[in-house]
Design an enzyme around this catalytic site. Structure first.
Site, PDB file in Angstrom:
ATOM      1  N   ARG A  18       0.836  -1.216   0.000  1.00  0.00           N
ATOM      2  CA  ARG A  18       0.000   0.000   0.000  1.00  0.00           C
ATOM      3  C   ARG A  18       0.862   1.253   0.000  1.00  0.00           C
ATOM      4  O   ARG A  18       0.562   2.219  -0.706  1.00  0.00           O
ATOM      5  CB  ARG A  18      -0.943   0.017   1.197  1.00  0.00           C
ATOM      6  N   ASN A  36      -6.345  -2.332   2.577  1.00  0.00           N
ATOM      7  CA  ASN A  36      -6.367  -3.780   2.731  1.00  0.00           C
ATOM      8  C   ASN A  36      -7.798  -4.269   2.887  1.00  0.00           C
ATOM      9  O   ASN A  36      -8.630  -3.584   3.490  1.00  0.00           O
ATOM     10  CB  ASN A  36      -5.586  -4.214   3.973  1.00  0.00           C
TER      11      ASN A  36
END
Length: 90
Positions: A18, A36
């Site tokens: 990320r 997520n």
């Protein structure tokens, strides 16, 4: 401008995926977020001109040095309130 929602599967959690995506997307001028999901995948939502979408998908594919992307499934979704930057949602 269009908005896309992409689901990324593979080894994409716990490997700084990320962060790498957010930094690269922000540097390229994209707006949206990455987050997520409980099943181990990652969702990315981005506002982009249609002709820049492939550049964003390349950022998702590259990820971080320790990640391994198996698939990226994207769909166009309604464009509502615009994003102001690209970030990580926890």
């Amino acid at each position: 401008m269009k908005r896309y929602r992409c689901i990324v599967t593979g080894r994409v959690q716990g490997v700084w995926y990320r962060r790498h995506v957010a930094e690269a997307a922000q540097a390229a001028g994209f707006r949206g977020y990455v987050r997520n999901l409980p099943d181990g995948s990652v969702v990315a939502v981005v506002d982009t001109p249609e002709d820049s979408f492939d550049e964003f998908k390349a950022i998702l594919q590259k990820g971080s040095p320790m990640s391994h992307v198996e698939s990226i499934e994207c769909e166009e979704i309604p464009l509502d309130a615009p994003f102001h930057d690209f970030g990580i949602i926890r």
